[in-house]
Design an enzyme around this catalytic site. Structure first.
Site, PDB file in Angstrom:
ATOM      1  N   LYS A  57       0.921  -1.189  -0.019  1.00  0.00           N
ATOM      2  CA  LYS A  57      -0.001  -0.050  -0.148  1.00  0.00           C
ATOM      3  C   LYS A  57       0.894   1.131  -0.145  1.00  0.00           C
ATOM      4  CE  LYS A  57      -3.817  -2.441   2.165  1.00  0.00           C
ATOM      5  NZ  LYS A  57      -4.476  -3.025   3.360  1.00  0.00           N
ATOM      6  N   GLN A  72      -3.741  -1.328  10.207  1.00  0.00           N
ATOM      7  CA  GLN A  72      -3.667  -2.765   9.245  1.00  0.00           C
ATOM      8  C   GLN A  72      -4.527  -3.728  10.295  1.00  0.00           C
ATOM      9  OE1 GLN A  72      -2.855  -3.456   6.173  1.00  0.00           O
ATOM     10  NE2 GLN A  72      -3.727  -5.173   6.515  1.00  0.00           N
ATOM     11  N   ASP A 130     -11.007   2.826   5.167  1.00  0.00           N
ATOM     12  CA  ASP A 130     -11.784   1.552   4.918  1.00  0.00           C
ATOM     13  C   ASP A 130     -13.212   1.644   4.944  1.00  0.00           C
ATOM     14  OD1 ASP A 130      -9.794  -0.549   4.835  1.00  0.00           O
ATOM     15  OD2 ASP A 130      -9.499  -0.635   6.953  1.00  0.00           O
TER      16      ASP A 130
END
Ligand SMILES: NC(=O)c1ccc[n+]([C@@H]2O[C@H](COP(=O)([O-])OP(=O)(O)OC[C@H]3O[C@@H](n4cnc5c(N)ncnc54)[C@H](OP(=O)(O)O)[C@@H]3O)[C@@H](O)[C@H]2O)c1
Length: 298
Positions: free
Chosen positions: A64, A108, A131
């Protein structure tokens, strides 16, 4: 539109619905938006937080960050030791919340077992939640208000739209009501919008005869996380089958949708490279939109 197909054994071939071209298109739009922000003096920043030493999680963060750099994002990163406390994690989240130069934050998942991920998520500024899983953002989704969308459901809507699969007015059955995928996807695809607007049914372990519903579906989305649960006898001939649910055994990916479904389906996501790439693209779309909103350019 993709013209490739998959043929399993003899008989009918389903058209393949790969995620990579969808992700490429979304990421090209993100890169253009980043360029406009930078030209206006704003460097969008996507912060990442890793707790512990899980190899797979560290790998995801590296991917990422690399992608963030390629798109022109700054990507401040904090790595907490596996022994970090909930208060340590809260402090990192609070720092990123308070930093006006940080537009999106990704903690994460998974984090070590002694820590509460949902608590950390709830402490994040909902507008920085890339998210799209913060309770406030789930509420916005339920109410149809603007905000970051959960990445996997948003990726599935984009995938269907990209491959010109009509959704509006069609019967969609989602197998699974989990918070990451099934439940938000059902909300999203029932919204009043040309790429959604569907008649959505959600089935789960409480519906013993779920195959009866699945066989009715014009679009069947597997979101259970049970390898091979969707078999050809669950698929209406010619239906579109989207494989969202996966389980990992080590590095081996075990999808919900049995490959033989391609014999019956009219179109199907590939075993690898279907929904996954679109999920990551949506994370960056959420991040750049957060920066645009903050800069008043959204
Ligand atoms: N491809 C991607 O990029 C991506 C991204 C995120 C998540 N995922 C995958 O998406 C899947 C779903 O995740 P989630 O967090 O939303 O859901 P989850 O919390 O894992 O829940 C799974 C759902 O499936 C239902 N289910 C499980 N076994 C079933 C069975 N035998 N018959 C009928 N229903 C069954 C469960 O029913 P009950 O509610 O009745 O228990 C539950 O609603 C996971 O496999 C996850 O790995 C994929």
């Amino acid at each position: 539109m993709s013209s490739s197909s998959v043929s399993v054994g003899s008989g009918v071939s389903a058209r393949l619905l790969p995620g990579a071209p969808v992700a490429d298109q979304v990421l090209a739009e993100v890169a253009a938006s980043v360029g406009r922000l930078r030209a206006a003096g704003v460097t969008p920043a996507l912060a990442t937080v890793l707790v512990g030493d899980d190899d797979a999680s560290a790998g995801y963060i590296r991917i990422k960050q690399k992608q963030a750099a390629a798109l022109g994002f700054a990507s401040p990163h904090v790595h907490l030791a596996a022994s970090a406390s909930q208060a340590d994690l809260r402090a990192v989240v609070a720092d990123f919340n308070a930093d006006a130069g940080v537009h999106g934050v990704l903690v994460q998942h998974p984090i070590p077992g002694h820590l509460d991920y949902d608590r950390a998520l709830a402490e994040l500024d909902p507008d920085k939640d890339v998210d799209g899983m913060h309770p406030v953002n789930m509420g916005r989704l339920a109410l149809g208000l603007p905000g970051p969308l959960p990445c996997t459901p948003a990726g599935i809507e984009a995938l269907l739209a990209f491959h010109r699969v009509p959704v509006s007015g069609r019967e969609v059955v989602v197998l699974g009501r989990g918070a990451t995928l099934g439940r938000p996807l059902a909300l999203l695809l029932a919204q009043k919008r040309p790429t959604a607007n569907a008649a959505v049914t959600v089935v789960h372990t409480g519906v013993a005869d779920w195959p009866r519903y699945a066989r009715r579906a014009e679009i069947l989305v597997a979101a259970a996380g049970v390898p091979g649960i969707v078999r050809p006898e669950h698929v209406r001939p010619g239906a579109v089958v989207v494989g969202g649910g996966v389980r990992y055994e080590g590095r081996r990916l075990l999808p919900d949708v049995d490959e033989s479904c391609a014999r019956v389906a009219g179109a199907i996501t590939p075993r690898v490279g279907g929904v996954g790439p679109t999920t990551v693209a949506m994370l960056f779309r959420n991040a750049v939109r957060a920066a645009q909103r903050r800069a008043g350019l959204g």
